[in-house]
Scaffold this motif. Structure first.
Motif, PDB file in Angstrom:
ATOM      1  N   LEU A 139       1.053  -1.377  -0.046  1.00 51.48           N
ATOM      2  CA  LEU A 139      -0.160  -0.615  -0.080  1.00 51.48           C
ATOM      3  C   LEU A 139       1.094   1.310   0.089  1.00 51.48           C
ATOM      4  CD1 LEU A 139      -2.768   0.638   0.190  1.00 51.48           C
ATOM      5  CD2 LEU A 139      -3.039   0.886   2.396  1.00 51.48           C
ATOM      6  N   GLU A 140       2.238   1.308   0.989  1.00 48.84           N
ATOM      7  CA  GLU A 140       2.926   2.623   0.777  1.00 48.84           C
ATOM      8  C   GLU A 140       3.592   2.164  -0.549  1.00 48.84           C
ATOM      9  OE1 GLU A 140       5.210   3.146   4.840  1.00 48.84           O
ATOM     10  OE2 GLU A 140       4.230   0.759   4.432  1.00 48.84           O
ATOM     11  N   ASP A 141       3.917   1.355  -0.919  1.00 48.03           N
ATOM     12  CA  ASP A 141       4.980   1.403  -2.301  1.00 48.03           C
ATOM     13  C   ASP A 141       3.696   2.328  -3.356  1.00 48.03           C
ATOM     14  OD1 ASP A 141       5.938   0.896  -4.839  1.00 48.03           O
ATOM     15  OD2 ASP A 141       7.026  -0.204  -3.172  1.00 48.03           O
ATOM     16  N   VAL A 142       2.424   1.852  -3.112  1.00 43.69           N
ATOM     17  CA  VAL A 142       0.890   2.256  -4.850  1.00 43.69           C
ATOM     18  C   VAL A 142       1.155   4.272  -4.401  1.00 43.69           C
ATOM     19  CG1 VAL A 142      -0.661   1.790  -5.996  1.00 43.69           C
ATOM     20  CG2 VAL A 142       0.518   0.205  -5.074  1.00 43.69           C
ATOM     21  N   TYR A 194      -2.002  -6.082   0.909  1.00 48.81           N
ATOM     22  CA  TYR A 194      -2.093  -4.669   1.296  1.00 48.81           C
ATOM     23  C   TYR A 194      -0.920  -4.658   2.131  1.00 48.81           C
ATOM     24  CZ  TYR A 194      -5.851  -3.570  -1.855  1.00 48.81           C
ATOM     25  OH  TYR A 194      -6.722  -2.871  -2.579  1.00 48.81           O
ATOM     26  N   GLU A 195      -0.625  -5.229   3.259  1.00 50.09           N
ATOM     27  CA  GLU A 195       0.709  -4.495   3.600  1.00 50.09           C
ATOM     28  C   GLU A 195       1.509  -5.588   3.677  1.00 50.09           C
ATOM     29  OE1 GLU A 195       0.058  -2.312   5.888  1.00 50.09           O
ATOM     30  OE2 GLU A 195      -2.040  -2.026   4.968  1.00 50.09           O
ATOM     31  N   GLN A 196       1.444  -6.319   3.067  1.00 47.31           N
ATOM     32  CA  GLN A 196       3.119  -7.507   2.479  1.00 47.31           C
ATOM     33  C   GLN A 196       4.135  -6.859   1.998  1.00 47.31           C
ATOM     34  OE1 GLN A 196       3.800 -10.977   1.602  1.00 47.31           O
ATOM     35  NE2 GLN A 196       2.327 -11.205   3.732  1.00 47.31           N
ATOM     36  N   SER A 197       5.102  -7.184   2.180  1.00 44.81           N
ATOM     37  CA  SER A 197       6.345  -6.373   1.761  1.00 44.81           C
ATOM     38  C   SER A 197       6.116  -6.586   0.251  1.00 44.81           C
ATOM     39  CB  SER A 197       7.319  -7.078   1.905  1.00 44.81           C
ATOM     40  OG  SER A 197       8.300  -6.767   1.040  1.00 44.81           O
ATOM     41  N   GLN A 245       2.086 -10.880  -9.158  1.00 42.85           N
ATOM     42  CA  GLN A 245       1.394  -9.823  -8.199  1.00 42.85           C
ATOM     43  C   GLN A 245       2.794  -8.385  -8.229  1.00 42.85           C
ATOM     44  OE1 GLN A 245      -0.781  -9.840  -7.333  1.00 42.85           O
ATOM     45  NE2 GLN A 245      -1.574 -11.536  -6.020  1.00 42.85           N
ATOM     46  N   MET A 246       4.316  -8.731  -8.611  1.00 47.66           N
ATOM     47  CA  MET A 246       4.779  -7.705  -8.439  1.00 47.66           C
ATOM     48  C   MET A 246       4.426  -6.700  -9.627  1.00 47.66           C
ATOM     49  SD  MET A 246       8.550  -8.406  -8.079  1.00 47.66           S
ATOM     50  CE  MET A 246       9.529  -9.182  -6.169  1.00 47.66           C
ATOM     51  N   ARG A 247       4.747  -7.317 -10.441  1.00 43.09           N
ATOM     52  CA  ARG A 247       3.972  -6.430 -11.379  1.00 43.09           C
ATOM     53  C   ARG A 247       2.369  -5.843 -11.746  1.00 43.09           C
ATOM     54  NH1 ARG A 247       6.142  -5.992 -16.627  1.00 43.09           N
ATOM     55  NH2 ARG A 247       7.582  -7.297 -15.889  1.00 43.09           N
ATOM     56  N   ARG A 248       1.372  -6.586 -10.590  1.00 40.33           N
ATOM     57  CA  ARG A 248       0.066  -5.519 -10.496  1.00 40.33           C
ATOM     58  C   ARG A 248       0.944  -4.200  -9.798  1.00 40.33           C
ATOM     59  NH1 ARG A 248      -1.695 -10.876 -10.926  1.00 40.33           N
ATOM     60  NH2 ARG A 248      -3.371 -11.258 -12.485  1.00 40.33           N
ATOM     61  N   VAL A 249       1.702  -4.600  -8.602  1.00 36.70           N
ATOM     62  CA  VAL A 249       2.003  -3.491  -8.009  1.00 36.70           C
ATOM     63  C   VAL A 249       2.485  -2.163  -8.737  1.00 36.70           C
ATOM     64  CG1 VAL A 249       3.178  -2.528  -6.087  1.00 36.70           C
ATOM     65  CG2 VAL A 249       2.143  -5.171  -5.808  1.00 36.70           C
ATOM     66  N   ALA A 250       3.821  -2.564  -9.457  1.00 37.36           N
ATOM     67  CA  ALA A 250       4.100  -1.780 -10.021  1.00 37.36           C
ATOM     68  C   ALA A 250       3.464  -0.765 -11.071  1.00 37.36           C
ATOM     69  CB  ALA A 250       5.251  -1.988 -10.803  1.00 37.36           C
ATOM     70  N   LEU A 251       1.987  -1.933 -11.829  1.00 39.31           N
ATOM     71  CA  LEU A 251       1.249  -1.236 -12.835  1.00 39.31           C
ATOM     72  C   LEU A 251      -0.043  -0.196 -12.450  1.00 39.31           C
ATOM     73  CD1 LEU A 251      -0.195  -4.241 -14.540  1.00 39.31           C
ATOM     74  CD2 LEU A 251       1.126  -2.140 -15.710  1.00 39.31           C
ATOM     75  N   ALA A 252      -0.030  -0.323 -10.512  1.00 36.91           N
ATOM     76  CA  ALA A 252      -1.124   0.282  -9.878  1.00 36.91           C
ATOM     77  C   ALA A 252      -0.194   1.338  -9.120  1.00 36.91           C
ATOM     78  CB  ALA A 252      -1.386  -0.405  -8.240  1.00 36.91           C
ATOM     79  N   LYS A 300      -6.927   6.235  -0.901  1.00 33.96           N
ATOM     80  CA  LYS A 300      -8.467   6.406  -2.219  1.00 33.96           C
ATOM     81  C   LYS A 300      -7.422   5.863  -3.633  1.00 33.96           C
ATOM     82  CE  LYS A 300     -12.608   8.047  -2.345  1.00 33.96           C
ATOM     83  NZ  LYS A 300     -12.806   8.253  -3.607  1.00 33.96           N
ATOM     84  N   ALA A 301      -6.079   6.893  -3.898  1.00 28.57           N
ATOM     85  CA  ALA A 301      -5.924   6.365  -5.530  1.00 28.57           C
ATOM     86  C   ALA A 301      -5.177   5.299  -5.300  1.00 28.57           C
ATOM     87  CB  ALA A 301      -4.895   7.643  -5.677  1.00 28.57           C
ATOM     88  N   ALA A 302      -4.735   4.751  -4.477  1.00 32.78           N
ATOM     89  CA  ALA A 302      -4.050   3.106  -4.239  1.00 32.78           C
ATOM     90  C   ALA A 302      -4.606   2.310  -4.454  1.00 32.78           C
ATOM     91  CB  ALA A 302      -2.765   3.338  -3.290  1.00 32.78           C
ATOM     92  N   GLU A 303      -5.862   2.310  -3.079  1.00 29.82           N
ATOM     93  CA  GLU A 303      -6.545   0.932  -3.146  1.00 29.82           C
ATOM     94  C   GLU A 303      -7.409   0.514  -4.416  1.00 29.82           C
ATOM     95  OE1 GLU A 303      -7.617   1.215   1.324  1.00 29.82           O
ATOM     96  OE2 GLU A 303      -9.145   1.973   0.755  1.00 29.82           O
TER      97      GLU A 303
END
Ligand SMILES: Nc1ncnc2c1ncn2[C@@H]1O[C@H](COP(=O)(O)OP(=O)(O)OP(=O)(O)O)[C@@H](O)[C@H]1O
Ligand SMILES: [Mg+2]
Length: 302
Positions: free
Chosen positions: A103-106, A138-141, A149-156, A122-125
């Protein structure tokens, strides 16, 4: 916002260590379209897209990004607004993740561009939901996640910043077939919202299904810059010279054309191709193009 590259040369390193990678690039990335960039590995695709948000500056020439003109003299502090306008999902998403939790990353991007904690959350979620990321993580590293999943985080992370232009460097790598399908739909929906999308891909079926326009790089030079239909109408021998595959339906269509079949245009999907073949198997149609079907099903010109 149009991105216009003029007379661009780029080399990594300086002086004797300098390695020229991009040569005399002149291209315009049109607004509201999906532009695909294809080319053999090492042809300079990732290097080229990093000019689009000034992560790399030209060695020679200019890159005009909206109202900003970037040359090799442009100062770092002038580049911040460009980063807000052009978002980038890197080829290797792990290189772009850094925060202790997903979550913090996004949230980092929106916060960096002035959003409050609440707005950024809100934008991140919203962005994480849009890329199909599992809310229980969301709270995982971000570093404990699978490649997909990493790619999804980068996309988000890029979606959450809501830039006008989004660049995706091989975004389908590491995604399963369902994830790839979702990604295609995401890119289409971004275009439908009026975003400018730049997509690097090795998957020609994906390029055919998505792109409006295609740039082909060969050894750091532009070998083609044209609408997708025009590109895939080029002969098979041209693709072989570029060390590029053809999309499956187009490859099959071209083989049939070599056997004497005549098509009205490009068959972009399997149903289109099936329909066009069926039309040709109509005896009256076959006679009208001066061909016969031999016993093994090949169409022969008489
Ligand atoms: N940081 C760097 N320093 C020096 N040379 C580099 C660097 N990054 C890339 N190169 C070289 O620049 C050339 C173009 O690389 P680039 O990564 O842009 O190609 P690409 O088309 O994206 O390839 P791929 O399809 O494998 O991702 C290659 O010869 C590569 O070795
Ligand atoms: Mg690359």
């Amino acid at each position: 916002m149009v991105i216009k590259i003029e007379g661009l040369d780029f080399a990594y390193g300086a002086g004797k260590q300098s390695v020229p990678v991009l040569k005399n690039i002149n291209v315009t990335i049109q607004k509201g379209m999906i532009t695909a960039i294809i080319g053999q590995t090492g042809s300079g695709k990732s290097t080229l897209v990093q000019q689009l948000n000034a992560l790399l500056k030209p060695t020679k020439g200019t890159v005009q990004i909206g109202d900003h003109v970037v040359t090799n003299k442009t100062k770092e502090k002038e580049l911040a607004p460009i980063r807000a306008e052009v978002g980038m999902v890197f080829q290797f998403p792990e290189s772009q993740l850094f925060a202790p939790t997903v979550l913090e990353d996004v949230m980092y991007g929106p916060k960096n561009f002035g959003a409050t904690d609440e707005e950024a959350k809100k934008a991140a979620e919203t962005a994480l939901q849009r890329v199909g990321f599992d809310a229980t993580l969301y709270e995982q590293s971000p570093f404990n996640l699978s490649g997909g999943q990493m790619r999804r985080v980068a996309l988000a992370g890029v979606l959450a910043m809501n830039p006008q232009t989004m660049v995706f460097d091989e975004p389908a790598a590491g995604l399963d077939p369902q994830g790839q399908e979702e990604l295609l739909n995401l890119l289409k929906s971004l275009r439908d919202e009026g975003k400018t999308v730049v997509l690097i891909s090795h998957q020609m079926d994906q390029v055919l299904a998505l792109a409006d326009r295609v740039l082909v790089l060969k050894d750091g030079e532009i070998a083609a810059d044209e609408p997708v239909d025009q590109l895939f109408s080029r002969p098979q021998s041209w693709f072989a010279e570029q060390h590029l595959d053809l999309p499956e339906t187009i490859a099959f269509q071209k083989q049939l054309e070599e056997k004497g079949f005549v098509f009205d245009g490009l068959c972009k999907t399997v149903p289109d191709l099936a329909k066009a073949i069926k039309k040709q198997l109509d005896p009256t149609k076959i006679r009208s193009i001066g061909s016969t079907i031999s016993e093994n099903g090949e169409a022969n010109h008489e």
